[in-house]
Design an enzyme around this catalytic site. Structure first.
Site, PDB file in Angstrom:
ATOM      1  N   LYS A  48       0.803  -1.224   0.000  1.00 41.49           N
ATOM      2  CA  LYS A  48       0.000   0.000   0.000  1.00 41.49           C
ATOM      3  C   LYS A  48       0.840   1.280   0.000  1.00 41.49           C
ATOM      4  CE  LYS A  48      -4.195  -1.830   0.199  1.00 41.49           C
ATOM      5  NZ  LYS A  48      -5.219  -1.613  -0.851  1.00 41.49           N
ATOM      6  N   GLU A 104     -10.235   5.459   3.180  1.00 45.22           N
ATOM      7  CA  GLU A 104     -10.872   4.318   3.831  1.00 45.22           C
ATOM      8  C   GLU A 104      -9.831   3.230   4.018  1.00 45.22           C
ATOM      9  OE1 GLU A 104      -9.840   2.679   0.241  1.00 45.22           O
ATOM     10  OE2 GLU A 104     -10.791   4.633   0.520  1.00 45.22           O
ATOM     11  N   SER A 122       1.666  -9.755  -0.997  1.00 47.43           N
ATOM     12  CA  SER A 122       1.335  -8.333  -0.892  1.00 47.43           C
ATOM     13  C   SER A 122       1.519  -7.750   0.500  1.00 47.43           C
ATOM     14  CB  SER A 122      -0.106  -8.101  -1.352  1.00 47.43           C
ATOM     15  OG  SER A 122      -1.004  -8.916  -0.624  1.00 47.43           O
TER      16      SER A 122
END
Length: 430
Positions: free
Chosen positions: A116, A138, A403
């Site tokens: 991210k 969010e 990830s």
């Protein structure tokens, strides 16, 4: 040859003569100027937000080819994020089910523990360029929230993170991290109290603050230009992985895989491989099964619809309203999928598979036990598919985007699964 820009210098391997050569110019064609990937995408916005999204698009187009912006982002990735992250060969895990070799792109080693931060630092740099004072977002699993809180601290900006109460309870370690970084975590208490409702709440907040804030969407979804921007920032994953795998083995992997919720880690991994002779697999959560409300497998069960300002595949009822969804992985429980995924599915370039909660958790413990890597539950879905692929193919190789790391999930996993006693974890590896 090294890759210097955010996305434009992706090496697509034009020396190959293969069925995917038509994808050589893919990035120049998609999205269109108005944000469509074929029949999907667009920007369906309240009238008052149209100028705000146009401002973001204009700013991104102004800086994405700017040497100053690119060099600053490159510096941040190297000195702050710790990029490039490595590709790792799972030698012991590969031996369990035959001779198919499993490799991991270690995004769990990216600063903050997941992919991210790749787009959050880019979006933070964009917000600084635009003169904004606050970042709004969010989060589901909390990794996007932690990454954006990190970016806000780095750039000296305010930060509001909207998170469903269900996810707050499941992801307490990440909630604490966000608060320690100085972010304001806003509980979302309506509906299912998970990711979809968090997106709703963040959009509502942005409506009131768009002049001084930017909404940093956490995946390759939402109205244009965010699916494009997030994809571009995340493509560093596949750019690195492609070069690293070639350096390690001298050939392309037979397959590439990543989990799919909204779609950022997967598109970041997939796009640089589109023109290569490589099979590509997106892995969605089947959850507890095929019954409505027991899964979040949009590609398997969804139909074309509109949600959060864009067109894509959507799990919806006969009135076009989003259906309830579920996944053991908080970052995958979204009733839609990014528009570029829908387009790549229609083109037949990416195959979409499903993995259940139980398969994902078995993969979680196997990777932990045999390679010393505790993965995020989201990433465990992709690892589970890799194990399935290895069983079926016996030889060859598969490259998985790991990830994120599993620190955030440890308490939840231990409470519900102990240390994996219910799974078969003992294999004789010579």
């Amino acid at each position: 040859m090294k890759c210097d820009t955010i996305i434009d210098n992706v090496i697509f391997g034009g020396f190959y003569m293969n069925q995917y050569k038509d994808f050589d110019n893919y990035l120049k064609e998609f999205p269109s100027k108005d944000g469509y990937f074929g029949a999907y995408g667009g920007a369906y916005l309240p009238e008052e937000l149209i100028p705000a999204f146009r401002e973001a698009d204009d700013a991104y187009e102004a800086i994405c080819h700017s040497a100053q912006f690119i060099n600053e982002l490159r510096r941040i990735r190297k000195e702050f994020q710790g990029r490039p992250t490595p590709v790792y060969h799972c030698e012991r895990l590969s031996k369990i089910f035959g001779n198919c070799q499993i490799y991991l792109k270690r995004e769990d080693l990216n600063h903050t523990g997941a992919h991210k931060l790749n787009h959050c630092m880019g979006e933070g740099l964009l917000a600084k360029f635009m003169g904004k004072k606050k970042l709004i977002a969010e989060t589901g699993a909390g990794q996007h929230g932690v990454a954006l809180a990190t970016a806000a601290a780095y750039f000296g900006m305010e930060c509001d993170i909207y998170m469903g109460e269900v996810d707050i309870a499941k992801q307490q370690p990440n909630v604490i991290r966000m608060k320690m970084l100085g972010a304001n975590v806003v509980p979302v208490t309506h509906g299912l109290k998970t990711l979809k409702e968090a997106v709703d709440a963040a959009f509502d907040a942005y409506l009131k603050e768009y002049k001084d804030a930017i909404y940093c969407i956490g995946s390759t979804l939402g109205p244009h230009p965010f699916p494009k921007m997030v994809r571009d920032f995340q493509s560093v994953i596949g750019i690195e992985a492609r070069e690293q795998f070639m350096e390690m083995t001298g050939i392309m992997p037979d397959a590439v895989a990543a989990c799919v919720g909204g779609g950022s880690n997967s598109l970041g991994m997939f796009v640089p491989f589109l023109a290569d002779p490589v099979e590509i697999y997106g892995v969605e959560p089947l959850g507890r099964g095929e019954k409505t409300g027991d899964h979040a497998a949009t590609m398997k069960f969804g139909t074309k619809g509109r949600l959060h300002g864009f067109d894509s595949y959507l799990l919806q009822d006969e009135n076009g309203e989003p259906l309830p969804v579920y996944s053991i992985a908080s970052g995958l429980d979204y009733p839609g999928v990014g528009p570029e995924h829908a387009h790549l599915r229609d083109l037949g370039r990416v195959h979409y598979e499903v993995v259940s909660d139980e398969e994902a958790m078995e993969a979680f413990f196997l990777l932990s036990r045999y390679e010393g890597i505790i993965p995020a539950i989201e990433s465990s879905h992709a690892v589970a598919f890799a194990l399935r692929y290895a069983k079926e193919h016996k030889t060859g190789s598969i490259l998985v985007n790991l990830s994120g790391r599993g620190d955030k999930d440890i308490d939840y996993v231990y409470e519900n699964y102990g240390c994996g006693e219910k799974f078969k974890l003992d294999y004789d590896i010579k």
